[in-house]
Design a protein around this motif. Structure first.
Motif, mmCIF file in Angstrom:
data_model
loop_
_atom_site.group_PDB
_atom_site.id
_atom_site.type_symbol
_atom_site.label_atom_id
_atom_site.label_comp_id
_atom_site.label_asym_id
_atom_site.label_seq_id
_atom_site.Cartn_x
_atom_site.Cartn_y
_atom_site.Cartn_z
ATOM 1 N N THR A 137 0.830 -1.207 0.000
ATOM 2 C CA THR A 137 0.000 0.000 0.000
ATOM 3 C C THR A 137 0.862 1.254 0.000
ATOM 4 O O THR A 137 0.583 2.211 -0.736
ATOM 5 N N TYR A 139 3.903 1.673 -1.171
ATOM 6 C CA TYR A 139 4.531 1.871 -2.478
ATOM 7 C C TYR A 139 3.518 2.348 -3.509
ATOM 8 O O TYR A 139 3.797 3.259 -4.293
ATOM 9 N N GLU A 140 2.333 1.766 -3.497
ATOM 10 C CA GLU A 140 1.301 2.191 -4.450
ATOM 11 C C GLU A 140 0.889 3.641 -4.204
ATOM 12 O O GLU A 140 0.719 4.413 -5.153
ATOM 13 N N ARG A 141 0.751 4.026 -2.938
ATOM 14 C CA ARG A 141 0.346 5.396 -2.602
ATOM 15 C C ARG A 141 1.407 6.429 -2.951
ATOM 16 O O ARG A 141 1.100 7.616 -3.089
ATOM 17 N N TYR A 144 4.406 4.179 -7.099
ATOM 18 C CA TYR A 144 5.102 3.053 -7.703
ATOM 19 C C TYR A 144 4.098 2.195 -8.466
ATOM 20 O O TYR A 144 2.986 1.965 -7.986
ATOM 21 N N ASN A 145 4.500 1.741 -9.630
ATOM 22 C CA ASN A 145 3.639 0.913 -10.474
ATOM 23 C C ASN A 145 4.138 -0.518 -10.483
ATOM 24 O O ASN A 145 5.339 -0.762 -10.670
ATOM 25 N N GLN A 146 3.215 -1.452 -10.335
ATOM 26 C CA GLN A 146 3.585 -2.864 -10.365
ATOM 27 C C GLN A 146 3.902 -3.280 -11.797
ATOM 28 O O GLN A 146 3.156 -2.957 -12.720
ATOM 29 N N ARG A 160 5.878 -8.746 -5.325
ATOM 30 C CA ARG A 160 5.461 -7.846 -6.397
ATOM 31 C C ARG A 160 6.634 -6.908 -6.691
ATOM 32 O O ARG A 160 7.249 -6.364 -5.779
ATOM 33 N N PHE A 162 7.947 -3.404 -8.319
ATOM 34 C CA PHE A 162 7.446 -2.063 -8.577
ATOM 35 C C PHE A 162 8.527 -1.209 -9.201
ATOM 36 O O PHE A 162 9.721 -1.447 -9.007
ATOM 37 N N LYS A 164 9.238 3.145 -10.279
ATOM 38 C CA LYS A 164 8.829 4.551 -10.341
ATOM 39 C C LYS A 164 9.832 5.291 -11.197
ATOM 40 O O LYS A 164 11.026 5.238 -10.937
#
Length: 166
Positions: A137, A139-141, A144-146, A160, A162, A164
């Motif tokens: 969460t 990293y996504e916030r 960062y893109n998977q 996963r 990631f 950026k």
């Protein structure tokens, strides 16, 4: 709180941090790390190379992040967006359980991004254990893109990966 390149003098405090974080993760059902990883050898190597950055509070390490160019060979087959640039890689980001939820992980992440940018890197790559939803969460916030998943030996769940772009 300042983030600084940690010295070998901080080895004991940093090892203690990783032991505490590992215990906390395991108590919460996350088998990401164990008594073999991250090892004192790995931490010592990070320190000697000047890649480990820490937040110290009264001499006690409350957070760390490692930034370097070391990528797992498993990253090779993933569809990274930054194909021609110079990627940096984040490793072993950890925050003491008593300091979690206070933005320290994000502070370490933003520090690593600023450092990577200042050193001419064009992107950041990392992997996060799928059984650690708090890390994913964060990293996504932070944008960062998977790009895919990989597996490491002796780990029940995949990681996963990631990226950026800086």
């Amino acid at each position: 709180m300042n983030i600084e390149i940690a010295s070998i003098n901080s080895l004991k405090s940093i090892k203690s941090l990783y032991v505490t974080v590992t215990k906390h993760l395991r108590n919460n059902g996350v088998d990401q790390w164990d008594r073999f990883y991250p090892s004192e050898f790995v931490i010592g190597k990070d320190l000697k190379r000047g890649h480990l950055h820490a937040i110290l509070n009264d001499g006690f390490c409350i957070g760390v992040v490692v930034l370097n160019e070391d990528q797992s060979f498993k990253y090779a087959g993933l569809p990274w967006s930054d194909k021609e640039g110079r990627p940096a890689v984040i490793h072993r980001l950890a925050v003491h359980p008593d300091s979690q939820g206070k933005g320290i992980g994000k502070q370490l992440l933003l520090h690593a991004e600023a450092l990577a940018t200042s050193q001419g890197y064009t992107s950041i790559r990392l992997d996060a254990y799928t059984a650690n939803p708090a890390a994913i969460t964060m990293y996504e916030r932070t944008g960062y893109n998977q790009v895919g998943q990989i597996r490491f030996p002796f780990r029940k769940h995949p990681y996963r990966c990631f990226e950026k772009i800086l």
